[in-house]
Design an enzyme around this catalytic site. Structure first.
Site, PDB file in Angstrom:
ATOM      1  N   LYS A  22       0.858  -1.216   0.000  1.00 61.51           N
ATOM      2  CA  LYS A  22       0.000   0.000   0.000  1.00 61.51           C
ATOM      3  C   LYS A  22       0.880   1.247   0.000  1.00 61.51           C
ATOM      4  O   LYS A  22       0.629   2.198  -0.759  1.00 61.51           O
ATOM      5  CB  LYS A  22      -0.864  -0.011   1.244  1.00 61.51           C
ATOM      6  N   ASN A  23       1.951   1.226   0.812  1.00 60.95           N
ATOM      7  CA  ASN A  23       2.765   2.439   0.984  1.00 60.95           C
ATOM      8  C   ASN A  23       3.758   2.653  -0.148  1.00 60.95           C
ATOM      9  O   ASN A  23       4.516   3.624  -0.124  1.00 60.95           O
ATOM     10  CB  ASN A  23       3.460   2.410   2.344  1.00 60.95           C
ATOM     11  N   CYS A 119      -4.168  12.067  13.636  1.00 57.68           N
ATOM     12  CA  CYS A 119      -4.864  10.776  13.531  1.00 57.68           C
ATOM     13  C   CYS A 119      -4.634  10.058  14.855  1.00 57.68           C
ATOM     14  O   CYS A 119      -3.961  10.560  15.751  1.00 57.68           O
ATOM     15  CB  CYS A 119      -4.338   9.995  12.341  1.00 57.68           C
ATOM     16  N   ARG A 124       1.060  14.099  13.626  1.00 58.72           N
ATOM     17  CA  ARG A 124       1.473  13.858  12.243  1.00 58.72           C
ATOM     18  C   ARG A 124       1.361  15.117  11.373  1.00 58.72           C
ATOM     19  O   ARG A 124       0.647  15.171  10.391  1.00 58.72           O
ATOM     20  CB  ARG A 124       0.663  12.709  11.644  1.00 58.72           C
ATOM     21  N   ILE A 126       2.614  18.173   8.709  1.00 56.15           N
ATOM     22  CA  ILE A 126       3.301  18.067   7.407  1.00 56.15           C
ATOM     23  C   ILE A 126       4.235  19.267   7.216  1.00 56.15           C
ATOM     24  O   ILE A 126       4.550  19.662   6.095  1.00 56.15           O
ATOM     25  CB  ILE A 126       2.295  17.969   6.233  1.00 56.15           C
ATOM     26  N   LEU A 128       7.390  19.460   7.522  1.00 53.95           N
ATOM     27  CA  LEU A 128       8.632  19.138   6.794  1.00 53.95           C
ATOM     28  C   LEU A 128       8.376  19.089   5.287  1.00 53.95           C
ATOM     29  O   LEU A 128       9.223  19.490   4.485  1.00 53.95           O
ATOM     30  CB  LEU A 128       9.207  17.800   7.289  1.00 53.95           C
ATOM     31  N   ASP A 307       5.481   0.217  12.008  1.00 50.60           N
ATOM     32  CA  ASP A 307       4.239  -0.409  11.533  1.00 50.60           C
ATOM     33  C   ASP A 307       4.129  -1.873  11.929  1.00 50.60           C
ATOM     34  O   ASP A 307       3.104  -2.501  11.683  1.00 50.60           O
ATOM     35  CB  ASP A 307       4.136  -0.297  10.003  1.00 50.60           C
ATOM     36  N   ILE A 329       8.840   6.567  16.896  1.00 51.11           N
ATOM     37  CA  ILE A 329       8.413   7.311  15.706  1.00 51.11           C
ATOM     38  C   ILE A 329       7.145   8.126  15.957  1.00 51.11           C
ATOM     39  O   ILE A 329       7.078   9.304  15.610  1.00 51.11           O
ATOM     40  CB  ILE A 329       8.181   6.356  14.511  1.00 51.11           C
ATOM     41  N   ARG A 399      -8.178  -0.633   5.302  1.00 49.68           N
ATOM     42  CA  ARG A 399      -7.395   0.418   4.659  1.00 49.68           C
ATOM     43  C   ARG A 399      -6.089  -0.137   4.107  1.00 49.68           C
ATOM     44  O   ARG A 399      -5.557   0.352   3.123  1.00 49.68           O
ATOM     45  CB  ARG A 399      -7.063   1.517   5.668  1.00 49.68           C
TER      46      ARG A 399
END
Ligand code: EPZ
Length: 419
Positions: A22-23, A119, A124, A126, A128, A307, A329, A399
């Site tokens: 997926k990623n 989330c 999280r 953005i 950067l 993950d 993380i 997902r």
């Protein structure tokens, strides 16, 4: 809302095919925005996030073809992009929508993307991503919950991420591919998905070197052309299935996976007493006897993947001894712990550290999924629990996992999806 009903205690035995990542598929679909020519993607997993990304690209008037005859392929034609916007109602369901920011501003000179918001696992931000695009010459404004980026033509720059960011690196690579001049990205993420994106961009005529290392060099070109690209296997699904085989005391053969993307996970599972061998184009896993508690700290690739943290925690509830799990993380990625405690696990959480005492006899319970990998860990706990577990909100699972109940059911799990 759909639920999973799982009857624990069944050993898993047989062969499971690992789907595409997926990623890797998500940035690959976003990269199709960089050209007006057709892009054919293969080994695409049939998961909800891919459907969402397809809707997002279609919203921008790119054509997105997914034919039932070839369900793991998608063809994208971004001939003209009338509406270079990623709207809130789509971004709020999938923060990876931010991956359209770099390609849109590089291709059209303008992008308007809803800020993703936090989330379950953390804030999280953005920032950067935004800083990198500013360094590449984009004028950025953030208001009304959107980020807008404008630039006649991006200019190559020296970037150095102060924190390693996977999608931040991907956004910068895609933007730099069409910038004028050369871009150097330092402190880049080194995940296999980054290398996979670089391979696809180069197939489109980009000039990307060093992907997979901390320093990526991109020499910008005027235009990119269409390409065909097969995305890499999903290393996190593979890791999840390895744990499923081990936690049930069974034996599984995983096909179509890439063992070299899983080195840290395989090493850690082996330390815990699990026997994993390369076999054909995959991995065979079985228990080497009682599981041993082993500490783990999540790190950016090639370290132990965040993950896989929740799945590993489920495993450690069955291991002899005490293990410390440190999450470096994300700031809030232990939501699965309390649900496992309700099933009988002995876990205490202090900040970014969880301590698991095992082995604990788990009993089936009614539990809630909170995020993609937490849901996977609850499935793993349910597979080994005595009795029946109901997992609510399995849309989180859908997902990122393709037909997980079919895959596990085919190798002996008693699992069904219920309304
Ligand atoms: C990617 O998310 C993955 N998603 C995540 O997988 C994965 O957990 C994560 O990388 C880490 O490996 C996709 O690839 C679509 P980051 P990403 O930017 O890129 C902070 C899953 O389960 N940060 O590497 O969003 C951030 O808050 C998902 O499939 C900033 O502070 O993660 C985090 O603490 C979950 N500012 C850390 O960096 C930024 O601008 C790493 O995040 C960006 C990130």
């Amino acid at each position: 809302m759909e639920k999973f009903k799982i009857e624990g205690g069944k050993r898993l035995e047989g062969t499971v095919r690992v789907s595409g990542a997926k990623n890797a598929a998500l940035p690959a679909m976003a990269a199709a925005l960089l050209t007006s020519e057709p892009v054919h993607l293969r080994n695409i997993p049939r998961v909800r996030d891919i459907v969402t990304m397809g809707k997002l690209l279609a919203h921008m008037e790119a054509s997105v073809e997914m034919s039932p005859a070839t369900p793991d392929e998608v063809t994208i034609r971004a001939e003209k992009l009338s509406d270079a916007e990623a709207p809130y109602e789509l971004v709020k369901t999938m923060r990876a929508s931010v991956l359209t920011l770099g390609p849109l501003v590089a291709r059209t000179g303008y992008a308007r993307v809803s800020l993703p918001g936090g989330c379950a696992i953390g804030a999280r931000p953005i920032d950067l991503h935004i800083h990198a695009l500013e360094k590449l010459g984009a004028e950025i404004s953030t208001e009304h919950g959107y980020v807008e980026a404008r630039s006649k033509r991006l200019r190559g720059a020296q970037l150095c991420f102060e924190k390693i960011t996977v999608t931040g690196t991907e956004n910068a690579m895609m933007a730099a591919a069409l910038a004028e001049g050369e871009t150097l990205i330092e402190n880049a993420a080194r995940e296999p998905e980054i290398s996979d994106l670089a391979e696809m961009l180069n197939a489109m005529g980009a000039r990307v070197e060093g992907a997979g290392t901390s320093t990526v060099r991109i020499r910008g070109v005027e235009k990119l052309h269409g390409a065909t690209h097969t995305v890499i296997p999903d290393r996190i699904e593979a890791g999840t299935l390895l744990v499923a085989g081990a936690i049930t005391g069974g034996e599984l053969l995983l096909t179509h996976c890439e063992p070299k993307h899983l080195t840290a996970v395989i090493d850690k599972l082996a330390q815990a007493g699990i026997v994993i061998r390369a076999e054909g184009n995959g991995l065979r896993v079985h228990n080497g006897g009682p599981l041993t508690a082993v500490d783990v700290t999540t790190e950016e690739y090639p370290g132990f993947a965040t993950d896989m943290q929740a799945q590993y925690m489920a495993l450690m509830t069955q291991a002899e001894g005490t293990s410390a799990i440190t999450e470096t993380i994300f700031e809030n990625r232990f939501l699965h712990a309390q649900e496992m405690v309700r099933m009988g696990a002995q876990i205490t959480v202090e900040g970014r550290r969880a301590v698991v005492r095992g082995p604990a006899r788990l009993s089936g319970a009614h539990v809630q999924a909170s995020d993609l990998r937490a849901s996977a860990s609850l499935v793993l706990a349910a597979l080994v629990a005595q009795g029946e577990t109901i997992i609510e909100r399995v849309y989180h699972l859908d997902r990122g996992y393709e037909r997980l109940e079919e895959k596990l059911g085919a190798v002996g799990a008693k699992i069904e999806r219920v309304r």
